[in-house]
Motif scaffolding. Structure first.
Motif, PDB file in Angstrom:
ATOM      1  N   GLY A  65      59.454   2.127   2.043  1.00 48.19           N
ATOM      2  CA  GLY A  65      60.008   2.313   3.384  1.00 48.19           C
ATOM      3  C   GLY A  65      59.400   3.528   4.052  1.00 48.19           C
ATOM      4  N   GLU A  66      60.055   3.956   5.121  1.00 45.08           N
ATOM      5  CA  GLU A  66      59.603   5.151   5.853  1.00 45.08           C
ATOM      6  C   GLU A  66      60.745   6.147   5.913  1.00 45.08           C
ATOM      7  OE1 GLU A  66      56.643   2.937   9.063  1.00 45.08           O
ATOM      8  OE2 GLU A  66      58.516   3.844   9.740  1.00 45.08           O
ATOM      9  N   ILE A  67      60.413   7.409   5.853  1.00 41.25           N
ATOM     10  CA  ILE A  67      61.442   8.432   6.019  1.00 41.25           C
ATOM     11  C   ILE A  67      62.002   8.321   7.449  1.00 41.25           C
ATOM     12  CG2 ILE A  67      61.899  10.925   6.123  1.00 41.25           C
ATOM     13  CD1 ILE A  67      61.384  10.026   3.279  1.00 41.25           C
ATOM     14  N   ALA A  68      63.322   8.114   7.550  1.00 40.11           N
ATOM     15  CA  ALA A  68      63.970   8.062   8.862  1.00 40.11           C
ATOM     16  C   ALA A  68      64.486   9.444   9.258  1.00 40.11           C
ATOM     17  CB  ALA A  68      65.130   7.066   8.829  1.00 40.11           C
ATOM     18  N   ALA A  69      64.945  10.193   8.271  1.00 40.83           N
ATOM     19  CA  ALA A  69      65.437  11.552   8.519  1.00 40.83           C
ATOM     20  C   ALA A  69      65.443  12.308   7.203  1.00 40.83           C
ATOM     21  CB  ALA A  69      66.854  11.521   9.097  1.00 40.83           C
TER      22      ALA A  69
END
Ligand SMILES: [Zn+2]
Length: 340
Positions: A65-69
């Motif tokens: 995934g991607e770092i969202a926060a």
């Protein structure tokens, strides 16, 4: 947000749930992009009696995934960055974790997607220490195969079996997710690879991956062919994960002092062992489960260097169950990945 949830055996439902709160200190929030399927998902879906698990359960054991926060004190991971997640909630403080052996954690909180909620949801908060950055040039689809598919094999072949260049290895089920990875990794360091498959179409694909010898175990006895191919000496290493059906044959394939490493028993968990053979031939039998965080980083580095996972099928979230059926079918060659 969406969360694909197992309500009971074979009962999957895409639920609309509340997103997690902003990440706390030491945590990151990840937007999940791809989930790679494993036999753990099949067993979880069908409902295995041995599994003490929470229900309902968000499924998915392996993901990217991607770092969202990022939490207030997390500086090494930034929003938008590609990551993969470790597949178990390990403590980070026990002796094993401090030695980098997370897969021997003494206080493990469960396998994600199997015992506790997993990755098939839009957002998830996790300890930052369980997240590994994806290097440039590796797609999140491929990266999703790193935490279990590639890292398990990395751990088996190199940490446990200590496979060395020039050695001969027998890889069982060369069409499986981990079988394909084992062929690629063993060939990359210059090993001779013998592999087994269940049909001729897979035999062609395994050869195309680089396997030197492919045995159709439906039409030939793999132990006889392997001994013949090695001039009756046997192989240095057997990569086992089939279990009851193949285990004793696998031991017969080993040379004196050879190593058998196993991480699975898809054909059944029990067998008998000839102890005379074990000590006289000085075999080493090594159980392997999961991987370390280092193995995941090593796997991603291999992908960045061009060793791409073999993807059999990519399906959208709505077709998760079809993906499981594909994985459990005898036709699958490589990994099945679900994109969110
Ligand atoms: Zn621990």
């Amino acid at each position: 947000m969406r969360a694909l949830t197992l309500l009971g055996d074979r009962q999957l439902e895409l639920l609309d749930t509340d997103p997690p709160p902003p990440p706390a200190a030491g945590e990151v929030q990840v937007r999940v992009k791809a989930v790679a399927l494993n036999y753990l998902d099949v067993w979880g879906f069908r409902g295995m009696a041995f599994a003490k698990r929470k229900m309902p359960l968000v499924v998915g054991v392996e993901a990217s995934g991607e770092i969202a926060a990022a939490g207030p004190d997390v500086t090494h991971l930034t929003p938008g960055q590609g990551v993969v997640m470790y597949g178990a909630l390990t403590c980070g403080t026990c002796k094993a974790c401090r030695a980098g052996r997370d897969n021997l954690c003494e206080n493990v909180g469960g396998i994600m997607g199997f015992h506790v909620d997993g990755f098939t949801r839009d957002l998830i908060n996790l300890p930052a220490r369980l997240v590994v950055p994806v290097p440039d040039g590796v797609s999140l689809r491929d990266a999703a195969c790193a935490p279990i598919g590639f890292a398990t094999v990395q751990h088996m072949l190199f940490d446990n079996a200590k496979l060395e260049p020039g050695e001969t290895v027998l890889v069982h089920a060369g069409g499986s997710g981990i079988g394909t990875a084992a062929i690629l990794m063993a060939k990359q360091i210059g090993c001779t690879v013998i592999t087994t498959v269940g049909d001729d179409a897979k035999a062609e694909k395994a050869k195309a991956l680089g396997a030197d010898h492919v045995i159709n175990y439906k039409t030939e006895r793999f132990e006889g062919v392997t001994r013949k191919l090695t001039q009756k000496k046997g192989v240095d290493v057997v990569f086992e994960h089939v279990g009851a059906e193949t285990f004793n044959g696998s031991l017969l394939c080993l040379k004196r002092g050879g190593r058998l490493v196993t991480c699975g028993a898809t054909s059944g968990p029990s067998t008998t062992l000839n102890l005379m053979q074990l000590f006289q031939q000085q075999y080493r039998i090594i159980g392997s489960f999961g991987a370390t965080l280092k193995n995941i980083a090593e796997s991603l580095d291999k992908m960045a260097a061009g060793l791409k996972p073999v993807i059999d099928t990519q399906v959208p979230l709505a077709e998760f169950e079809r993906g499981l059926e594909r994985l459990a079918s005898r036709q699958v060659f490589g990994k099945v990945v679900v994109t969110l």
